[in-house]
Motif scaffolding. Structure first.
Motif, short mmCIF file in Angstrom:
data_model
loop_
_atom_site.label_atom_id
_atom_site.label_comp_id
_atom_site.label_asym_id
_atom_site.label_seq_id
_atom_site.Cartn_x
_atom_site.Cartn_y
_atom_site.Cartn_z
N MET A 1 0.79 -1.24 0.06
CA MET A 1 0.00 0.05 0.15
C MET A 1 0.88 1.27 0.05
O MET A 1 0.45 2.20 -0.60
N THR A 234 -9.78 4.25 2.39
CA THR A 234 -9.52 3.06 2.11
C THR A 234 -9.92 1.88 3.15
O THR A 234 -9.48 1.25 4.06
N GLU A 359 1.83 12.51 5.56
CA GLU A 359 0.31 12.69 6.15
C GLU A 359 0.40 13.36 7.55
O GLU A 359 -0.31 14.45 7.63
N1 UDP Z 1 -2.62 3.27 6.08
C1 UDP Z 1 -4.03 3.40 6.45
N2 UDP Z 1 -4.58 2.61 7.35
C2 UDP Z 1 -3.87 1.94 8.13
C3 UDP Z 1 -2.42 1.68 7.73
C4 UDP Z 1 -1.94 2.54 6.75
O1 UDP Z 1 -4.78 4.24 5.53
O2 UDP Z 1 -4.19 1.31 9.19
C5 UDP Z 1 -2.05 4.06 4.89
C6 UDP Z 1 -1.42 5.06 5.34
O3 UDP Z 1 -2.23 6.27 5.36
C7 UDP Z 1 -0.22 5.47 4.28
C8 UDP Z 1 -0.23 3.96 3.93
O4 UDP Z 1 -1.02 3.18 4.21
O5 UDP Z 1 -0.95 6.10 3.25
C9 UDP Z 1 1.32 3.39 4.40
O6 UDP Z 1 2.25 3.94 3.90
P1 UDP Z 1 3.62 4.12 4.64
O7 UDP Z 1 4.66 4.51 3.76
O8 UDP Z 1 3.34 5.02 5.81
O9 UDP Z 1 3.93 2.90 5.30
P2 UDP Z 1 4.36 1.26 4.62
O10 UDP Z 1 2.88 0.66 4.82
O11 UDP Z 1 4.76 1.60 3.11
O12 UDP Z 1 5.29 0.72 5.37
#
Ligand code: UDP
Length: 465
Positions: A1, A234, A359
Protein backbone atom coordinates in the motif's frame (compact mmCIF):
# COMPACT_ATOMS: atom_id res chain seq x y z
CA UNK A 1 0.00 0.00 0.00
CA UNK A 2 2.91 2.34 0.78
CA UNK A 3 3.93 2.07 -2.88
CA UNK A 4 0.51 1.94 -4.53
CA UNK A 5 -1.12 4.84 -2.64
CA UNK A 6 1.42 7.48 -3.79
CA UNK A 7 1.38 6.15 -7.36
CA UNK A 8 -2.43 6.33 -7.43
CA UNK A 9 -2.39 9.89 -6.08
CA UNK A 10 0.37 10.91 -8.49
CA UNK A 11 -1.77 9.54 -11.34
CA UNK A 12 -4.77 11.58 -10.19
CA UNK A 13 -2.63 14.73 -10.19
CA UNK A 14 -1.26 14.01 -13.67
CA UNK A 15 -4.74 13.62 -15.09
CA UNK A 16 -5.88 16.88 -13.46
CA UNK A 17 -2.84 18.78 -14.72
CA UNK A 18 -3.49 17.45 -18.22
CA UNK A 19 -7.13 18.62 -17.95
CA UNK A 20 -8.20 14.97 -18.37
CA UNK A 21 -6.56 14.78 -21.79
CA UNK A 22 -4.23 11.97 -20.83
CA UNK A 23 -4.69 8.51 -19.40
CA UNK A 24 -2.62 6.65 -16.84
CA UNK A 25 -2.46 2.89 -16.41
CA UNK A 26 -1.11 1.48 -13.15
CA UNK A 27 0.40 -1.95 -13.75
CA UNK A 28 0.75 -4.09 -10.61
CA UNK A 29 2.65 -7.35 -10.20
CA UNK A 30 0.74 -9.72 -7.94
CA UNK A 31 0.91 -12.75 -5.72
CA UNK A 32 -2.81 -13.40 -5.94
CA UNK A 33 -6.02 -11.41 -5.49
CA UNK A 34 -5.28 -7.93 -4.07
CA UNK A 35 -5.71 -7.39 -0.31
CA UNK A 36 -8.99 -5.72 0.71
CA UNK A 37 -7.59 -2.21 1.27
CA UNK A 38 -5.82 -2.32 -2.11
CA UNK A 39 -8.96 -3.52 -3.90
CA UNK A 40 -10.94 -0.68 -2.31
CA UNK A 41 -8.34 1.89 -3.32
CA UNK A 42 -8.32 0.66 -6.92
CA UNK A 43 -12.11 1.01 -7.06
CA UNK A 44 -11.76 4.76 -6.42
CA UNK A 45 -9.72 5.49 -9.56
CA UNK A 46 -11.11 8.26 -11.81
CA UNK A 47 -12.13 7.26 -15.37
CA UNK A 48 -8.82 8.36 -16.90
CA UNK A 49 -6.79 6.16 -14.54
CA UNK A 50 -7.06 2.41 -14.95
CA UNK A 51 -5.16 -0.51 -13.52
CA UNK A 52 -3.90 -3.87 -14.73
CA UNK A 53 -3.16 -6.65 -12.24
CA UNK A 54 -0.49 -8.85 -13.80
CA UNK A 55 -1.01 -12.63 -13.46
CA UNK A 56 0.14 -13.93 -10.05
CA UNK A 57 3.65 -15.36 -9.95
CA UNK A 58 4.13 -19.02 -9.12
CA UNK A 59 4.21 -19.08 -5.28
CA UNK A 60 6.61 -22.04 -5.16
CA UNK A 61 9.52 -19.83 -6.29
CA UNK A 62 8.91 -17.62 -3.25
CA UNK A 63 9.22 -20.33 -0.64
CA UNK A 64 12.15 -20.07 1.83
CA UNK A 65 13.35 -16.59 0.82
CA UNK A 66 13.24 -13.31 2.79
CA UNK A 67 10.41 -10.82 2.35
CA UNK A 68 12.78 -8.47 0.46
CA UNK A 69 13.80 -11.25 -1.93
CA UNK A 70 10.11 -12.18 -2.41
CA UNK A 71 9.41 -8.62 -3.58
CA UNK A 72 12.27 -8.67 -6.08
CA UNK A 73 11.38 -12.11 -7.41
CA UNK A 74 7.73 -11.16 -7.83
CA UNK A 75 8.66 -8.14 -9.94
CA UNK A 76 11.36 -10.04 -11.92
CA UNK A 77 8.93 -12.79 -12.84
CA UNK A 78 6.30 -10.26 -13.87
CA UNK A 79 8.44 -8.51 -16.51
CA UNK A 80 7.27 -10.70 -19.44
CA UNK A 81 3.65 -9.96 -18.47
CA UNK A 82 4.51 -6.25 -18.22
CA UNK A 83 5.80 -6.39 -21.79
CA UNK A 84 2.50 -7.94 -22.89
CA UNK A 85 0.48 -5.31 -21.00
CA UNK A 86 2.42 -2.44 -22.59
CA UNK A 87 2.10 -3.94 -26.06
CA UNK A 88 -1.68 -4.07 -25.55
CA UNK A 89 -1.76 -0.43 -24.36
CA UNK A 90 0.46 0.73 -27.23
CA UNK A 91 -2.08 -0.66 -29.68
CA UNK A 92 -4.70 1.66 -28.13
CA UNK A 93 -2.83 4.88 -27.25
CA UNK A 94 0.30 6.81 -28.18
CA UNK A 95 2.32 6.17 -25.02
CA UNK A 96 4.62 8.84 -23.53
CA UNK A 97 6.41 7.45 -20.51
CA UNK A 98 6.83 4.51 -18.22
CA UNK A 99 7.39 5.15 -14.52
CA UNK A 100 8.98 2.29 -12.58
CA UNK A 101 8.87 1.77 -8.83
CA UNK A 102 11.99 0.96 -6.79
CA UNK A 103 12.19 -2.77 -7.51
CA UNK A 104 11.18 -2.37 -11.15
CA UNK A 105 14.25 -1.04 -12.95
CA UNK A 106 14.08 -3.99 -15.41
CA UNK A 107 11.00 -2.24 -16.74
CA UNK A 108 13.39 0.38 -18.21
CA UNK A 109 14.42 -2.18 -20.86
CA UNK A 110 10.77 -2.69 -21.75
CA UNK A 111 10.34 1.10 -21.97
CA UNK A 112 13.26 1.31 -24.46
CA UNK A 113 11.75 -1.48 -26.59
CA UNK A 114 8.63 0.65 -26.97
CA UNK A 115 10.46 3.99 -27.36
CA UNK A 116 9.08 5.32 -24.09
CA UNK A 117 10.79 7.65 -21.69
CA UNK A 118 11.74 5.72 -18.53
CA UNK A 119 11.34 7.40 -15.14
CA UNK A 120 12.15 6.14 -11.70
CA UNK A 121 9.64 6.86 -8.91
CA UNK A 122 11.03 6.60 -5.40
CA UNK A 123 8.33 5.23 -3.07
CA UNK A 124 10.11 6.82 -0.12
CA UNK A 125 12.03 10.11 0.12
CA UNK A 126 15.14 11.79 -1.28
CA UNK A 127 17.19 10.21 1.51
CA UNK A 128 16.41 6.78 0.04
CA UNK A 129 17.48 8.03 -3.39
CA UNK A 130 20.72 9.26 -1.80
CA UNK A 131 21.27 5.81 -0.32
CA UNK A 132 20.65 4.21 -3.73
CA UNK A 133 23.19 6.57 -5.28
CA UNK A 134 25.73 5.73 -2.57
CA UNK A 135 25.34 1.97 -2.50
CA UNK A 136 27.46 1.09 -5.58
CA UNK A 137 30.27 3.25 -4.14
CA UNK A 138 30.02 1.54 -0.76
CA UNK A 139 30.11 -1.86 -2.45
CA UNK A 140 33.16 -0.96 -4.55
CA UNK A 141 35.16 0.75 -1.81
CA UNK A 142 34.52 -1.47 1.19
CA UNK A 143 35.48 -5.10 1.23
CA UNK A 144 34.13 -7.38 3.91
CA UNK A 145 31.40 -6.90 6.42
CA UNK A 146 29.89 -3.41 6.59
CA UNK A 147 29.16 -3.99 10.28
CA UNK A 148 32.88 -3.65 10.94
CA UNK A 149 32.98 -0.09 9.56
CA UNK A 150 34.14 2.33 12.25
CA UNK A 151 32.95 5.52 10.53
CA UNK A 152 29.26 6.46 10.28
CA UNK A 153 27.70 6.68 6.82
CA UNK A 154 27.53 10.11 5.14
CA UNK A 155 25.13 10.39 2.24
CA UNK A 156 25.12 13.17 -0.38
CA UNK A 157 23.53 16.37 0.93
CA UNK A 158 22.95 15.01 4.45
CA UNK A 159 24.20 17.20 7.27
CA UNK A 160 23.65 14.25 9.58
CA UNK A 161 25.53 10.94 9.56
CA UNK A 162 24.11 7.46 10.22
CA UNK A 163 25.52 4.67 12.33
CA UNK A 164 26.24 1.78 9.96
CA UNK A 165 23.71 -0.31 11.90
CA UNK A 166 20.92 1.97 10.63
CA UNK A 167 21.36 0.73 7.05
CA UNK A 168 18.57 -1.35 5.54
CA UNK A 169 19.14 -4.88 7.02
CA UNK A 170 19.39 -6.50 3.57
CA UNK A 171 22.09 -3.96 2.64
CA UNK A 172 23.95 -4.30 5.94
CA UNK A 173 24.26 -8.05 5.45
CA UNK A 174 26.13 -8.57 2.18
CA UNK A 175 25.35 -12.28 2.36
CA UNK A 176 21.58 -11.70 2.53
CA UNK A 177 19.57 -13.16 -0.35
CA UNK A 178 18.44 -9.65 -1.34
CA UNK A 179 21.80 -7.77 -1.26
CA UNK A 180 22.91 -8.42 -4.86
CA UNK A 181 19.43 -7.64 -6.15
CA UNK A 182 19.26 -4.32 -4.30
CA UNK A 183 22.73 -3.43 -5.58
CA UNK A 184 21.77 -4.31 -9.13
CA UNK A 185 18.66 -2.10 -8.97
CA UNK A 186 20.67 0.73 -7.36
CA UNK A 187 23.10 0.59 -10.31
CA UNK A 188 20.33 0.41 -12.88
CA UNK A 189 18.53 3.47 -11.48
CA UNK A 190 21.12 5.51 -13.40
CA UNK A 191 19.44 4.36 -16.63
CA UNK A 192 16.35 6.44 -15.86
CA UNK A 193 15.58 9.58 -17.87
CA UNK A 194 14.50 11.28 -14.64
CA UNK A 195 13.64 10.72 -10.99
CA UNK A 196 10.33 11.46 -9.28
CA UNK A 197 10.34 11.84 -5.49
CA UNK A 198 7.38 12.43 -3.19
CA UNK A 199 9.11 15.11 -1.15
CA UNK A 200 9.55 18.88 -1.20
CA UNK A 201 12.48 21.26 -1.41
CA UNK A 202 11.76 22.83 1.97
CA UNK A 203 12.27 19.47 3.69
CA UNK A 204 14.93 17.72 1.59
CA UNK A 205 16.25 20.49 -0.68
CA UNK A 206 19.88 19.96 0.33
CA UNK A 207 19.76 16.27 -0.57
CA UNK A 208 18.03 16.97 -3.89
CA UNK A 209 20.58 19.68 -4.81
CA UNK A 210 23.48 17.40 -3.85
CA UNK A 211 22.08 14.52 -5.91
CA UNK A 212 21.59 16.80 -8.92
CA UNK A 213 25.31 17.52 -8.82
CA UNK A 214 26.31 13.86 -8.42
CA UNK A 215 27.45 11.50 -11.16
CA UNK A 216 24.35 9.47 -10.17
CA UNK A 217 21.91 11.93 -11.71
CA UNK A 218 24.36 12.85 -14.46
CA UNK A 219 22.36 15.88 -15.51
CA UNK A 220 19.05 14.05 -15.59
CA UNK A 221 16.25 15.85 -13.74
CA UNK A 222 15.06 15.06 -10.23
CA UNK A 223 11.45 16.13 -9.62
CA UNK A 224 10.38 16.71 -6.00
CA UNK A 225 6.60 16.67 -6.41
CA UNK A 226 5.20 16.24 -2.89
CA UNK A 227 3.77 15.95 -0.44
CA UNK A 228 1.20 13.95 -2.36
CA UNK A 229 -0.94 12.01 0.09
CA UNK A 230 -3.89 9.66 0.05
CA UNK A 231 -7.10 11.45 -0.92
CA UNK A 232 -9.61 8.63 -0.56
CA UNK A 233 -10.79 6.34 2.20
CA UNK A 234 -9.44 2.80 2.12
CA UNK A 235 -12.07 1.47 4.45
CA UNK A 236 -15.65 0.24 4.16
CA UNK A 237 -16.93 3.16 6.26
CA UNK A 238 -17.75 1.16 9.39
CA UNK A 239 -14.31 1.54 10.93
CA UNK A 240 -14.28 5.18 9.92
CA UNK A 241 -17.49 5.91 11.81
CA UNK A 242 -16.24 4.07 14.87
CA UNK A 243 -12.91 5.97 14.96
CA UNK A 244 -14.32 9.40 14.17
CA UNK A 245 -17.22 9.12 16.63
CA UNK A 246 -14.79 8.14 19.38
CA UNK A 247 -12.39 10.97 18.46
CA UNK A 248 -15.33 13.43 18.50
CA UNK A 249 -15.75 12.65 22.19
CA UNK A 250 -12.12 13.47 23.07
CA UNK A 251 -10.57 16.89 23.87
CA UNK A 252 -8.46 18.65 21.19
CA UNK A 253 -4.93 17.28 20.58
CA UNK A 254 -5.33 14.72 23.39
CA UNK A 255 -5.14 11.39 21.52
CA UNK A 256 -2.01 9.52 20.44
CA UNK A 257 -2.58 7.56 17.21
CA UNK A 258 -0.52 4.35 17.12
CA UNK A 259 0.00 2.53 13.83
CA UNK A 260 2.84 0.75 12.05
CA UNK A 261 1.87 1.29 8.40
CA UNK A 262 0.12 -1.11 6.10
CA UNK A 263 1.88 -4.26 7.35
CA UNK A 264 4.37 -3.65 10.15
CA UNK A 265 4.20 -6.09 13.07
CA UNK A 266 5.87 -6.47 16.48
CA UNK A 267 7.02 -9.54 18.36
CA UNK A 268 4.71 -10.80 21.13
CA UNK A 269 7.15 -9.50 23.74
CA UNK A 270 7.30 -6.04 22.16
CA UNK A 271 3.52 -5.93 21.74
CA UNK A 272 3.16 -6.52 25.52
CA UNK A 273 5.63 -3.75 26.34
CA UNK A 274 3.89 -1.32 23.99
CA UNK A 275 0.48 -2.10 25.49
CA UNK A 276 1.76 -1.72 29.06
CA UNK A 277 3.73 1.44 28.19
CA UNK A 278 0.65 3.06 26.66
CA UNK A 279 -1.32 2.09 29.75
CA UNK A 280 1.37 3.52 32.08
CA UNK A 281 1.40 6.84 30.19
CA UNK A 282 -2.20 7.60 31.26
CA UNK A 283 -2.79 9.25 27.88
CA UNK A 284 -5.68 8.61 25.49
CA UNK A 285 -4.75 6.53 22.44
CA UNK A 286 -6.18 5.03 19.26
CA UNK A 287 -4.19 1.92 18.35
CA UNK A 288 -4.31 -0.13 15.15
CA UNK A 289 -3.50 -3.54 16.62
CA UNK A 290 -2.02 -6.30 14.47
CA UNK A 291 -1.27 -9.89 15.53
CA UNK A 292 2.40 -10.32 16.49
CA UNK A 293 4.96 -11.79 14.10
CA UNK A 294 6.32 -15.19 14.94
CA UNK A 295 9.58 -14.99 12.98
CA UNK A 296 10.99 -11.58 14.04
CA UNK A 297 10.33 -10.58 10.40
CA UNK A 298 8.62 -7.23 11.02
CA UNK A 299 7.58 -6.80 7.38
CA UNK A 300 6.40 -10.34 6.54
CA UNK A 301 2.73 -9.39 6.66
CA UNK A 302 3.19 -6.78 3.88
CA UNK A 303 3.02 -9.48 1.27
CA UNK A 304 2.27 -12.66 3.16
CA UNK A 305 -1.25 -13.51 4.23
CA UNK A 306 -2.32 -11.28 7.14
CA UNK A 307 -2.99 -13.30 10.25
CA UNK A 308 -6.68 -14.19 10.52
CA UNK A 309 -6.55 -14.53 14.28
CA UNK A 310 -8.06 -11.79 16.44
CA UNK A 311 -5.14 -9.44 17.32
CA UNK A 312 -6.83 -8.53 20.62
CA UNK A 313 -6.16 -12.09 21.82
CA UNK A 314 -2.44 -11.21 22.02
CA UNK A 315 -2.84 -8.25 24.39
CA UNK A 316 -1.85 -8.47 28.08
CA UNK A 317 -4.51 -9.87 30.38
CA UNK A 318 -6.98 -7.28 31.62
CA UNK A 319 -5.54 -4.56 29.33
CA UNK A 320 -8.80 -3.85 27.49
CA UNK A 321 -10.71 -3.44 30.77
CA UNK A 322 -8.07 -1.25 32.39
CA UNK A 323 -7.82 1.16 29.43
CA UNK A 324 -11.56 1.28 28.68
CA UNK A 325 -12.78 4.82 28.02
CA UNK A 326 -9.39 6.28 27.24
CA UNK A 327 -8.40 3.92 24.44
CA UNK A 328 -9.91 2.79 21.17
CA UNK A 329 -8.36 -0.29 19.62
CA UNK A 330 -9.08 -1.26 16.02
CA UNK A 331 -7.84 -4.46 14.40
CA UNK A 332 -5.33 -4.21 11.49
CA UNK A 333 -6.52 -1.12 9.58
CA UNK A 334 -7.78 2.41 10.35
CA UNK A 335 -8.85 5.36 8.15
CA UNK A 336 -5.51 7.02 8.82
CA UNK A 337 -6.08 10.19 6.81
CA UNK A 338 -9.30 10.96 8.69
CA UNK A 339 -7.73 10.12 12.05
CA UNK A 340 -4.71 12.37 11.45
CA UNK A 341 -6.98 15.17 10.25
CA UNK A 342 -9.19 15.03 13.38
CA UNK A 343 -8.76 17.85 15.90
CA UNK A 344 -8.52 15.34 18.80
CA UNK A 345 -5.38 13.69 17.38
CA UNK A 346 -2.33 15.22 19.05
CA UNK A 347 0.46 12.76 18.27
CA UNK A 348 1.34 9.83 16.00
CA UNK A 349 3.47 6.86 17.01
CA UNK A 350 4.55 5.40 13.69
CA UNK A 351 7.20 3.23 11.99
CA UNK A 352 8.64 6.16 9.94
CA UNK A 353 6.86 5.08 6.75
CA UNK A 354 7.30 7.99 4.36
CA UNK A 355 3.62 8.27 3.38
CA UNK A 356 2.61 8.33 7.03
CA UNK A 357 5.27 10.96 7.72
CA UNK A 358 3.98 13.21 4.93
CA UNK A 359 0.39 12.72 6.10
CA UNK A 360 1.45 13.74 9.60
CA UNK A 361 3.34 16.79 8.33
CA UNK A 362 0.33 18.00 6.31
CA UNK A 363 -1.83 17.69 9.43
CA UNK A 364 0.76 19.21 11.78
CA UNK A 365 0.74 16.10 14.02
CA UNK A 366 4.10 15.52 15.82
CA UNK A 367 5.60 12.05 15.77
CA UNK A 368 7.09 9.30 17.86
CA UNK A 369 9.52 7.38 15.62
CA UNK A 370 9.52 3.62 15.99
CA UNK A 371 11.36 2.28 12.93
CA UNK A 372 10.86 -1.40 12.15
CA UNK A 373 12.71 -2.30 8.95
CA UNK A 374 13.91 -1.16 5.53
CA UNK A 375 15.14 2.44 5.37
CA UNK A 376 13.06 3.41 8.42
CA UNK A 377 15.96 3.66 10.89
CA UNK A 378 17.62 6.23 8.62
CA UNK A 379 14.37 8.15 8.26
CA UNK A 380 14.05 8.11 12.07
CA UNK A 381 17.44 9.87 12.37
CA UNK A 382 16.30 12.43 9.78
CA UNK A 383 13.00 13.11 11.62
CA UNK A 384 14.44 13.19 15.14
CA UNK A 385 17.86 14.77 14.75
CA UNK A 386 17.61 16.84 11.61
CA UNK A 387 13.99 17.95 11.23
CA UNK A 388 13.23 17.73 14.96
CA UNK A 389 9.60 16.75 14.37
CA UNK A 390 9.74 13.45 16.28
CA UNK A 391 10.81 11.93 19.59
CA UNK A 392 12.29 8.44 19.65
CA UNK A 393 12.16 5.80 22.39
CA UNK A 394 15.46 4.05 23.03
CA UNK A 395 15.66 0.28 22.84
CA UNK A 396 17.60 -1.80 25.37
CA UNK A 397 20.67 -3.75 24.28
CA UNK A 398 18.44 -6.72 23.49
CA UNK A 399 16.51 -4.54 21.00
CA UNK A 400 13.37 -4.40 23.15
CA UNK A 401 11.78 -1.02 23.90
CA UNK A 402 10.53 -1.28 27.47
CA UNK A 403 7.23 -0.04 28.91
CA UNK A 404 8.85 2.63 31.13
CA UNK A 405 10.65 4.14 28.13
CA UNK A 406 7.48 4.04 26.03
CA UNK A 407 5.45 5.72 28.76
CA UNK A 408 8.13 8.41 29.23
CA UNK A 409 8.29 9.26 25.51
CA UNK A 410 4.49 9.21 25.09
CA UNK A 411 4.06 11.60 28.03
CA UNK A 412 6.94 13.69 26.67
CA UNK A 413 5.19 14.13 23.34
CA UNK A 414 1.65 14.61 24.59
CA UNK A 415 2.16 16.74 27.72
CA UNK A 416 5.90 17.49 28.07
CA UNK A 417 8.11 20.47 27.18
CA UNK A 418 9.92 18.41 24.53
CA UNK A 419 6.56 17.66 22.90
CA UNK A 420 5.84 21.37 22.64
CA UNK A 421 9.11 22.02 20.80
CA UNK A 422 8.47 19.14 18.38
CA UNK A 423 4.89 20.36 17.79
CA UNK A 424 6.16 23.86 16.93
CA UNK A 425 8.68 22.50 14.42
CA UNK A 426 5.94 20.34 12.91
CA UNK A 427 3.68 23.36 12.45
CA UNK A 428 6.45 25.24 10.62
CA UNK A 429 6.94 22.26 8.31
CA UNK A 430 3.18 21.97 7.77
CA UNK A 431 3.09 25.52 6.38
CA UNK A 432 6.14 24.81 4.19
CA UNK A 433 4.45 21.67 2.83
CA UNK A 434 1.28 23.59 2.00
CA UNK A 435 3.34 26.28 0.25
CA UNK A 436 5.19 23.67 -1.81
CA UNK A 437 1.85 22.37 -3.12
CA UNK A 438 0.28 25.82 -3.68
CA UNK A 439 -0.19 27.20 -7.20
CA UNK A 440 3.23 28.85 -7.28
CA UNK A 441 4.88 26.31 -4.95
CA UNK A 442 8.11 24.42 -5.67
CA UNK A 443 6.45 21.00 -6.01
CA UNK A 444 3.66 22.30 -8.27
CA UNK A 445 6.29 23.87 -10.57
CA UNK A 446 8.28 20.64 -10.55
CA UNK A 447 5.22 18.58 -11.48
CA UNK A 448 4.30 21.03 -14.26
CA UNK A 449 7.79 20.72 -15.70
CA UNK A 450 7.55 16.93 -15.68
CA UNK A 451 4.15 17.06 -17.38
CA UNK A 452 5.43 19.41 -20.08
CA UNK A 453 8.36 17.06 -20.80
CA UNK A 454 5.96 14.15 -21.26
CA UNK A 455 3.57 16.23 -23.36
CA UNK A 456 6.40 16.96 -25.75
CA UNK A 457 7.10 13.25 -26.10
CA UNK A 458 3.55 12.03 -26.53
CA UNK A 459 3.60 12.83 -30.27
CA UNK A 460 6.35 10.28 -30.83
CA UNK A 461 5.16 6.89 -32.05
CA UNK A 462 5.53 3.98 -29.63
CA UNK A 463 7.32 1.01 -31.11
CA UNK A 464 6.67 -2.69 -30.76
CA UNK A 465 2.93 -2.48 -31.37
N1 UDP B 1 -2.72 3.26 6.02
C1 UDP B 1 -4.04 3.45 6.33
N2 UDP B 1 -4.56 2.77 7.41
C2 UDP B 1 -3.81 1.92 8.17
C3 UDP B 1 -2.44 1.75 7.84
C4 UDP B 1 -1.93 2.44 6.77
O1 UDP B 1 -4.77 4.20 5.66
O2 UDP B 1 -4.33 1.36 9.13
C5 UDP B 1 -2.15 4.00 4.87
C6 UDP B 1 -1.42 5.25 5.36
O3 UDP B 1 -2.30 6.36 5.44
C7 UDP B 1 -0.33 5.40 4.30
C8 UDP B 1 -0.04 3.99 3.85
O4 UDP B 1 -1.17 3.20 4.23
O5 UDP B 1 -0.83 6.15 3.21
C9 UDP B 1 1.19 3.41 4.52
O6 UDP B 1 2.32 3.92 3.88
P1 UDP B 1 3.68 4.18 4.66
O7 UDP B 1 4.69 4.63 3.63
O8 UDP B 1 3.48 5.06 5.78
O9 UDP B 1 4.08 2.78 5.26
P2 UDP B 1 4.22 1.32 4.60
O10 UDP B 1 2.90 0.68 4.74
O11 UDP B 1 4.67 1.47 3.18
O12 UDP B 1 5.25 0.70 5.48
Amino acid sequence: MGHIIPLVEFSRKLVLLHHHECTVTIIIPSLGPPPEAQAQLLQTLPPAVSHVLLPPVDPTILAHVSTDAKLFLTVDRSIPHLRGAIAALAREFPLAALVADIFGTDAFDVAREFNLAAYFAVPSNALTLALCSYMPKLDAEVSGDYRQLAEPIRLPGCRFAFPVGDLHPSILDRKSDAYERILRHAKRQRLADGFIVNTFMEVEGEIIEALRGEEFANGRPIFPIGPIIQSTITDDGRRQNECLEWLDSQPPASVLFVSFGSGGTLSQEQLNELALGLEMSHQQFLWVVRSPNTTRDTNASYIGPQSNSNPFNYLPEGFLGRTKGRALLVPSWAPQIQVLGHRATGGFLNHCGWNSTLESILNGVPLISWPLHGDQKMVAVQLVEHLKIALRPIAGEDGLIRREEISKVVRGLMVGEEGLAVRNEMNVLKEAAKNAMSEEGSSTKSLELLVSQWKNRSGEPSLGT
